[in-house]
Design an enzyme around this catalytic site. Structure first.
Site, PDB file in Angstrom:
ATOM      1  N   CYS A 106       0.830  -1.203   0.000  1.00  0.00           N
ATOM      2  CA  CYS A 106       0.000   0.000   0.000  1.00  0.00           C
ATOM      3  C   CYS A 106       0.872   1.264   0.000  1.00  0.00           C
ATOM      4  O   CYS A 106       1.447   1.598  -1.021  1.00  0.00           O
ATOM      5  CB  CYS A 106      -0.985  -0.037   1.174  1.00  0.00           C
ATOM      6  SG  CYS A 106      -2.341   1.148   1.027  1.00  0.00           S
TER       7      CYS A 106
ATOM      8  N   GLU B 262      -0.851  -8.956   4.902  1.00  0.00           N
ATOM      9  CA  GLU B 262      -0.543  -9.206   6.321  1.00  0.00           C
ATOM     10  C   GLU B 262      -1.780  -9.176   7.206  1.00  0.00           C
ATOM     11  O   GLU B 262      -1.731  -9.612   8.360  1.00  0.00           O
ATOM     12  CB  GLU B 262       0.491  -8.185   6.831  1.00  0.00           C
ATOM     13  CG  GLU B 262      -0.027  -6.781   7.072  1.00  0.00           C
ATOM     14  CD  GLU B 262      -0.177  -5.934   5.825  1.00  0.00           C
ATOM     15  OE1 GLU B 262      -0.571  -4.753   5.958  1.00  0.00           O
ATOM     16  OE2 GLU B 262       0.090  -6.443   4.705  1.00  0.00           O
TER      17      GLU B 262
ATOM     18  N   HIS C 187      -2.976  -5.354   1.299  1.00  0.00           N
ATOM     19  CA  HIS C 187      -2.361  -5.747   2.572  1.00  0.00           C
ATOM     20  C   HIS C 187      -2.541  -7.250   2.802  1.00  0.00           C
ATOM     21  O   HIS C 187      -3.524  -7.678   3.406  1.00  0.00           O
ATOM     22  CB  HIS C 187      -3.045  -5.018   3.740  1.00  0.00           C
ATOM     23  CG  HIS C 187      -2.891  -3.534   3.740  1.00  0.00           C
ATOM     24  ND1 HIS C 187      -1.917  -2.885   4.457  1.00  0.00           N
ATOM     25  CD2 HIS C 187      -3.603  -2.566   3.123  1.00  0.00           C
ATOM     26  CE1 HIS C 187      -2.031  -1.583   4.283  1.00  0.00           C
ATOM     27  NE2 HIS C 187      -3.047  -1.358   3.472  1.00  0.00           N
TER      28      HIS C 187
END
Length: 201
Positions: free
Chosen positions: A81, A177, A175
């Protein structure tokens, strides 16, 4: 044993989630806030957050020039991002005072997928990752307007480029994660392992 040490730039953003994902990908993960900490890692993750704020903090903490130097020297870097924006050689709509680290021959557009309340999740097929598509979380996400000849497009969503690799530098608009699926971090960790010299093992 080839266990890479991967830092996460810990100036702003979802640092903890990246540390967890890297550990799950069998890397030693450390937060990085100072130049001496950067010098002690094999690679670095640039997390999401606000790209202008991160770039200004990197300058304030004396990290911007060491980061640029390490990227030029071939250190593997992965940006998500805001991290993707920081790795772009050019931003279409930079804010005042915004700098980039560079490393990927691409032009990016900030907040291209919309505002915070327009955040969404989408399945993304990422080149180099086997199995089911990656579940991408897009939060005020940028997209890549165009890439140069040296950059490889790894994924697109809705007609827009959302994952790119150039040499040792990897970037995604989304994202990974935040999903519990650590395959993108696994891909990056494999890149770091491949980049390490025998003397560093």
């Amino acid at each position: 044993m080839n266990t890479p040490v991967i830092g996460v730039l810990a100036l702003q953003g979802d640092v903890r989630e990246h540390l967890i994902a890297l550990a799950a990908a069998d890397a030693v993960a450390r937060p990085v806030r100072r130049p001496e900490e950067l010098a002690g890692v094999d690679a670095l993750v640039l997390p999401g957050g606000e790209s202008t704020t991160i770039s200004k903090l990197a300058v304030l903490f004396g990290l911007m020039e060491p980061l640029r130097a390490r990227v030029r020297e071939g250190m593997p870097v992965y940006g998500t991002c805001a991290g993707l924006i920081l790795l772009a050689d050019k931003i279409l709509d930079p804010r005042s005072g915004q700098e980039t680290i560079g490393g990927i021959d691409m032009i990016v557009r900030r907040n291209a997928f919309g505002r915070q309340n327009e955040s969404f999740e989408a399945a993304v097929d990422v080149k180099g990752i086997d199995g089911a598509p990656v579940e991408g979380v897009f939060i005020r996400a940028p997209w890549v307007e165009s890439v140069g000849a040296s950059a490889e497009v790894l994924a697109e969503h809705d007609g827009h480029i959302v994952a790119v690799r150039q040499g040792n530098v990897l970037a995604t608009s989304f994202h990974p994660e935040l999903t519990g699926d650590h395959r993108v971090h696994g891909l990056f960790t494999d890149m770091v392992r491949a980049n390490r010299t025998p003397e560093s093992l």
